[in-house]
Design a protein around this motif. Structure first.
Motif, mmCIF file in Angstrom:
data_model
loop_
_atom_site.group_PDB
_atom_site.id
_atom_site.type_symbol
_atom_site.label_atom_id
_atom_site.label_comp_id
_atom_site.label_asym_id
_atom_site.label_seq_id
_atom_site.Cartn_x
_atom_site.Cartn_y
_atom_site.Cartn_z
ATOM 1 N N HIS A 99 0.863 -1.176 0.000
ATOM 2 C CA HIS A 99 0.000 0.000 0.000
ATOM 3 C C HIS A 99 0.902 1.230 0.000
ATOM 4 N N THR A 100 0.586 2.211 -0.831
ATOM 5 C CA THR A 100 1.336 3.463 -0.873
ATOM 6 C C THR A 100 0.393 4.591 -0.486
ATOM 7 N N PHE A 101 0.804 5.365 0.505
ATOM 8 C CA PHE A 101 -0.005 6.473 0.999
ATOM 9 C C PHE A 101 0.724 7.783 0.727
ATOM 10 N N LEU A 102 -0.024 8.805 0.375
ATOM 11 C CA LEU A 102 0.574 10.097 0.088
ATOM 12 C C LEU A 102 0.735 10.961 1.333
ATOM 13 N N GLY A 103 0.321 10.459 2.458
ATOM 14 C CA GLY A 103 0.491 11.191 3.707
ATOM 15 C C GLY A 103 0.081 10.341 4.889
ATOM 16 N N ARG A 104 0.439 10.820 6.055
ATOM 17 C CA ARG A 104 0.149 10.110 7.287
ATOM 18 C C ARG A 104 -1.355 9.975 7.547
ATOM 19 N N PRO A 105 -2.180 11.019 7.289
ATOM 20 C CA PRO A 105 -3.620 10.860 7.523
ATOM 21 C C PRO A 105 -4.233 9.713 6.717
ATOM 22 N N ALA A 106 -3.797 9.531 5.484
ATOM 23 C CA ALA A 106 -4.319 8.432 4.665
ATOM 24 C C ALA A 106 -3.914 7.080 5.250
ATOM 25 N N MET A 107 -2.680 6.982 5.736
ATOM 26 C CA MET A 107 -2.226 5.740 6.352
ATOM 27 C C MET A 107 -3.024 5.451 7.620
#
Length: 63
Positions: A25-33
Motif C-alpha cells: 500500500h502506498t499512501f501520500l500522507g500520514r492521515p491516509a495511512m
C-alpha cells in the motif's frame, strides 16, 4: 507482519501474510495511512485483545 517505510513524501506499507502473500500500500500522507489502519484494525473486526490492537495503533502513531 507489517513493514512501513517513509520514502520522501510517500509512506509505503508492506503487509505480508502466509495466507495472502505480500500486499503493498502506498499512501501520500500520514492521515491516509491512519485512515487505512483504523479500517484495517477496526475494533469490531480485530481478532485479539484490545491491548494488542492498541499497541498496533500506537506503533502507527509513531510513524
Amino acid at each position: 507482519m507489517l513493514n512501513v517505510e517513509v520514502q520522501g513524501t510517500k509512506i509505503v506499507l508492506t503487509e505480508i501474510s502466509d495466507q495472502w502473500g505480500e500486499e503493498c500500500h502506498t499512501f501520500l500522507g500520514r492521515p491516509a495511512m491512519m485512515q487505512w489502519a483504523n479500517e484495517r484494525f477496526a475494533k469490531e473486526r480485530f481478532d485479539g485483545t484490545e491491548e494488542e490492537r492498541q499497541a498496533i495503533m500506537d506503533a502507527f502513531d509513531q510513524v
